[in-house]
Write a protein that holds these residues in place. Structure first.
Motif, PDB file in Angstrom:
ATOM      1  N   LEU A  47       0.829  -1.207   0.000  1.00 39.06           N
ATOM      2  CA  LEU A  47       0.000   0.000   0.000  1.00 39.06           C
ATOM      3  C   LEU A  47       0.864   1.259   0.000  1.00 39.06           C
ATOM      4  O   LEU A  47       0.567   2.230  -0.705  1.00 39.06           O
ATOM      5  N   HIS A  48       1.962   1.212   0.765  1.00 35.55           N
ATOM      6  CA  HIS A  48       2.870   2.358   0.801  1.00 35.55           C
ATOM      7  C   HIS A  48       3.501   2.593  -0.572  1.00 35.55           C
ATOM      8  O   HIS A  48       3.587   3.741  -1.038  1.00 35.55           O
ATOM      9  N   GLU A  49       3.938   1.521  -1.230  1.00 35.53           N
ATOM     10  CA  GLU A  49       4.527   1.651  -2.568  1.00 35.53           C
ATOM     11  C   GLU A  49       3.493   2.167  -3.568  1.00 35.53           C
ATOM     12  O   GLU A  49       3.802   2.977  -4.441  1.00 35.53           O
ATOM     13  N   GLU A  50       2.250   1.704  -3.424  1.00 38.03           N
ATOM     14  CA  GLU A  50       1.197   2.176  -4.320  1.00 38.03           C
ATOM     15  C   GLU A  50       0.946   3.670  -4.125  1.00 38.03           C
ATOM     16  O   GLU A  50       0.744   4.416  -5.080  1.00 38.03           O
ATOM     17  N   ILE A  51       0.975   4.119  -2.878  1.00 36.12           N
ATOM     18  CA  ILE A  51       0.786   5.549  -2.593  1.00 36.12           C
ATOM     19  C   ILE A  51       1.914   6.362  -3.214  1.00 36.12           C
ATOM     20  O   ILE A  51       1.685   7.420  -3.810  1.00 36.12           O
ATOM     21  N   ILE A  52       3.151   5.850  -3.080  1.00 31.97           N
ATOM     22  CA  ILE A  52       4.290   6.552  -3.678  1.00 31.97           C
ATOM     23  C   ILE A  52       4.130   6.635  -5.198  1.00 31.97           C
ATOM     24  O   ILE A  52       4.360   7.679  -5.819  1.00 31.97           O
ATOM     25  N   GLY A  53       3.710   5.512  -5.819  1.00 25.40           N
ATOM     26  CA  GLY A  53       3.505   5.514  -7.268  1.00 25.40           C
ATOM     27  C   GLY A  53       2.420   6.486  -7.696  1.00 25.40           C
ATOM     28  O   GLY A  53       2.558   7.192  -8.697  1.00 25.40           O
ATOM     29  N   LEU A  54       1.330   6.550  -6.928  1.00 26.82           N
ATOM     30  CA  LEU A  54       0.249   7.483  -7.253  1.00 26.82           C
ATOM     31  C   LEU A  54       0.706   8.930  -7.120  1.00 26.82           C
ATOM     32  O   LEU A  54       0.330   9.788  -7.925  1.00 26.82           O
ATOM     33  N   ARG A  55       1.543   9.195  -6.106  1.00 25.43           N
ATOM     34  CA  ARG A  55       2.062  10.553  -5.950  1.00 25.43           C
ATOM     35  C   ARG A  55       2.954  10.933  -7.127  1.00 25.43           C
ATOM     36  O   ARG A  55       2.893  12.066  -7.620  1.00 25.43           O
ATOM     37  N   GLU A  56       3.774   9.980  -7.586  1.00 24.62           N
ATOM     38  CA  GLU A  56       4.629  10.257  -8.746  1.00 24.62           C
ATOM     39  C   GLU A  56       3.780  10.524  -9.987  1.00 24.62           C
ATOM     40  O   GLU A  56       4.061  11.442 -10.763  1.00 24.62           O
ATOM     41  N   GLN A  57       2.735   9.692 -10.186  1.00 25.52           N
ATOM     42  CA  GLN A  57       1.858   9.921 -11.336  1.00 25.52           C
ATOM     43  C   GLN A  57       1.156  11.274 -11.245  1.00 25.52           C
ATOM     44  O   GLN A  57       0.984  11.965 -12.249  1.00 25.52           O
ATOM     45  N   LEU A  58       0.756  11.642 -10.007  1.00 18.21           N
ATOM     46  CA  LEU A  58       0.105  12.938  -9.823  1.00 18.21           C
ATOM     47  C   LEU A  58       1.055  14.079 -10.169  1.00 18.21           C
ATOM     48  O   LEU A  58       0.658  15.054 -10.822  1.00 18.21           O
ATOM     49  N   ALA A  59       2.331  13.942  -9.755  1.00 21.96           N
ATOM     50  CA  ALA A  59       3.318  14.976 -10.077  1.00 21.96           C
ATOM     51  C   ALA A  59       3.522  15.072 -11.589  1.00 21.96           C
ATOM     52  O   ALA A  59       3.622  16.173 -12.145  1.00 21.96           O
ATOM     53  N   ILE A  60       3.554  13.915 -12.260  1.00 21.19           N
ATOM     54  CA  ILE A  60       3.727  13.911 -13.726  1.00 21.19           C
ATOM     55  C   ILE A  60       2.533  14.576 -14.405  1.00 21.19           C
ATOM     56  O   ILE A  60       2.686  15.383 -15.329  1.00 21.19           O
ATOM     57  N   GLN A  61       1.325  14.245 -13.939  1.00 20.52           N
ATOM     58  CA  GLN A  61       0.122  14.834 -14.535  1.00 20.52           C
ATOM     59  C   GLN A  61       0.074  16.337 -14.303  1.00 20.52           C
ATOM     60  O   GLN A  61      -0.323  17.103 -15.189  1.00 20.52           O
ATOM     61  N   LYS A  62       0.488  16.776 -13.102  1.00 20.34           N
ATOM     62  CA  LYS A  62       0.525  18.216 -12.838  1.00 20.34           C
ATOM     63  C   LYS A  62       1.498  18.909 -13.782  1.00 20.34           C
ATOM     64  O   LYS A  62       1.207  19.990 -14.300  1.00 20.34           O
ATOM     65  N   ASP A  63       2.660  18.290 -14.002  1.00 21.51           N
ATOM     66  CA  ASP A  63       3.643  18.876 -14.918  1.00 21.51           C
ATOM     67  C   ASP A  63       3.082  18.948 -16.339  1.00 21.51           C
ATOM     68  O   ASP A  63       3.269  19.958 -17.029  1.00 21.51           O
ATOM     69  N   LEU A  64       2.383  17.890 -16.759  1.00 21.37           N
ATOM     70  CA  LEU A  64       1.792  17.892 -18.100  1.00 21.37           C
ATOM     71  C   LEU A  64       0.729  18.979 -18.226  1.00 21.37           C
ATOM     72  O   LEU A  64       0.631  19.653 -19.264  1.00 21.37           O
ATOM     73  N   VAL A  65      -0.069  19.143 -17.169  1.00 21.57           N
ATOM     74  CA  VAL A  65      -1.104  20.179 -17.200  1.00 21.57           C
ATOM     75  C   VAL A  65      -0.475  21.566 -17.288  1.00 21.57           C
ATOM     76  O   VAL A  65      -0.927  22.431 -18.058  1.00 21.57           O
ATOM     77  N   MET A  66       0.595  21.789 -16.495  1.00 22.87           N
ATOM     78  CA  MET A  66       1.261  23.088 -16.529  1.00 22.87           C
ATOM     79  C   MET A  66       1.868  23.351 -17.900  1.00 22.87           C
ATOM     80  O   MET A  66       1.798  24.466 -18.421  1.00 22.87           O
ATOM     81  N   ARG A  67       2.464  22.312 -18.506  1.00 25.49           N
ATOM     82  CA  ARG A  67       3.028  22.479 -19.854  1.00 25.49           C
ATOM     83  C   ARG A  67       1.934  22.791 -20.868  1.00 25.49           C
ATOM     84  O   ARG A  67       2.104  23.640 -21.750  1.00 25.49           O
ATOM     85  N   ALA A  68       0.804  22.080 -20.735  1.00 23.11           N
ATOM     86  CA  ALA A  68      -0.302  22.334 -21.664  1.00 23.11           C
ATOM     87  C   ALA A  68      -0.829  23.757 -21.507  1.00 23.11           C
ATOM     88  O   ALA A  68      -1.132  24.430 -22.496  1.00 23.11           O
ATOM     89  N   GLN A  69      -0.940  24.214 -20.263  1.00 20.20           N
ATOM     90  CA  GLN A  69      -1.390  25.585 -20.034  1.00 20.20           C
ATOM     91  C   GLN A  69      -0.405  26.592 -20.614  1.00 20.20           C
ATOM     92  O   GLN A  69      -0.809  27.603 -21.212  1.00 20.20           O
ATOM     93  N   ALA A  70       0.916  26.330 -20.425  1.00 21.34           N
ATOM     94  CA  ALA A  70       1.925  27.243 -20.975  1.00 21.34           C
ATOM     95  C   ALA A  70       1.854  27.253 -22.505  1.00 21.34           C
ATOM     96  O   ALA A  70       1.947  28.319 -23.130  1.00 21.34           O
ATOM     97  N   ASP A  71       1.681  26.068 -23.113  1.00 19.27           N
ATOM     98  CA  ASP A  71       1.578  26.006 -24.580  1.00 19.27           C
ATOM     99  C   ASP A  71       0.340  26.759 -25.067  1.00 19.27           C
ATOM    100  O   ASP A  71       0.395  27.474 -26.080  1.00 19.27           O
ATOM    101  N   ALA A  72      -0.768  26.586 -24.345  1.00 19.90           N
ATOM    102  CA  ALA A  72      -2.000  27.289 -24.747  1.00 19.90           C
ATOM    103  C   ALA A  72      -1.822  28.796 -24.615  1.00 19.90           C
ATOM    104  O   ALA A  72      -2.261  29.564 -25.481  1.00 19.90           O
ATOM    105  N   GLN A  73      -1.156  29.225 -23.549  1.00 19.36           N
ATOM    106  CA  GLN A  73      -0.926  30.660 -23.361  1.00 19.36           C
ATOM    107  C   GLN A  73      -0.012  31.210 -24.453  1.00 19.36           C
ATOM    108  O   GLN A  73      -0.253  32.302 -24.989  1.00 19.36           O
ATOM    109  N   ASN A  74       1.036  30.447 -24.799  1.00 21.44           N
ATOM    110  CA  ASN A  74       1.938  30.889 -25.879  1.00 21.44           C
ATOM    111  C   ASN A  74       1.193  30.948 -27.214  1.00 21.44           C
ATOM    112  O   ASN A  74       1.423  31.858 -28.019  1.00 21.44           O
ATOM    113  N   ALA A  75       0.325  29.966 -27.435  1.00 22.10           N
ATOM    114  CA  ALA A  75      -0.440  29.970 -28.683  1.00 22.10           C
ATOM    115  C   ALA A  75      -1.368  31.185 -28.749  1.00 22.10           C
ATOM    116  O   ALA A  75      -1.491  31.822 -29.803  1.00 22.10           O
TER     117      ALA A  75
END
Length: 212
Positions: free
Chosen positions: A60-88
């Motif tokens: 369960l602890h490893e699963e929580i760590i994996g979910l946190r990593e995925q959440l961080a990746i998704q947040k980074d992707l969202v921020m990149r998408a927002q930056a790309d949309a703003q640049n566009a």
């Protein structure tokens, strides 16, 4: 018998005191015999259950760590998408602004020869001749109206007679020795230049002075 019964009646608290007596050794041995110690199988099963619970907690602890990593990746992707949309959006806005500022540039390039011809016609007319004077006035009014209309669309005339030569705005056609002015001074303008919203559309064709 009556006397014995009366003595018991006089001491009614003696009976409850017998209930508060501590258990004897025989009684303790009997209670201990009733409590059975767990068997080896039961102990083994309990240990396996504890081990399985620990493994489940680790998983369960490893699963929580994996979910946190995925959440961080998704947040980074969202921020990149927002930056790309703003640049566009910024690029689109800049394109719209450029279209507003320089959308008439091609039309201006096609109209500038008309202005040049009007100026050549004015230069060729003899203003002293009364028969040509009215014609010159008509051409002059047409030229002025044309230039005023261009000014409404942020078109500036580059007419640098007497100014220092600027290679970014002027095109030198020839150099003439002249000791009356500083070298690299514009002596004559063959053809005026024009700028649209500060951007050069056509350089001025000029004659430049040089040291004698």
């Amino acid at each position: 018998m009556a006397r014995e019964r009366s003595e018991e009646d006089q001491n009614p608290q003696e009976a409850p005191e017998a209930l508060t007596e501590e258990p004897t050794a025989a009684e303790e041995e009997a209670v201990a015999a009733e409590v059975e110690r767990p068997s080896e199988e039961e102990q083994h099963a309990a240990e396996e259950a504890l081990h399985a619970e620990a493994e489940s907690a680790d998983a369960l602890h490893e699963e929580i760590i994996g979910l946190r990593e995925q959440l961080a990746i998704q947040k980074d992707l969202v921020m990149r998408a927002q930056a790309d949309a703003q640049n566009a959006r910024r690029r689109a806005q800049q394109d719209v602004e450029r279209a507003h500022k320089f959308g008439v540039e091609k039309l201006l390039q096609d109209l500038l020869p008309v202005v040049d011809n009007l100026e050549r016609a004015l230069a060729a007319i003899d203003t002293e001749n009364e028969t040509q004077k009215s014609v010159a006035e008509g051409i002059e009014l047409t030229h002025k109206s044309f230039v005023d209309t261009l000014a409404k669309y942020s078109v500036e005339t580059v007419d640098p007679v007497g100014e220092p030569f600027d290679p970014e705005l002027h095109q030198a056609m020839a150099q003439v020795p002249n000791g009356d002015v500083e070298p690299n001074t514009v002596l004559e303008v063959f053809q005026k230049g024009y700028r649209l919203n500060g951007r050069l559309v056509r350089p001025a064709m000029v004659i430049v002075s040089k040291a004698p």
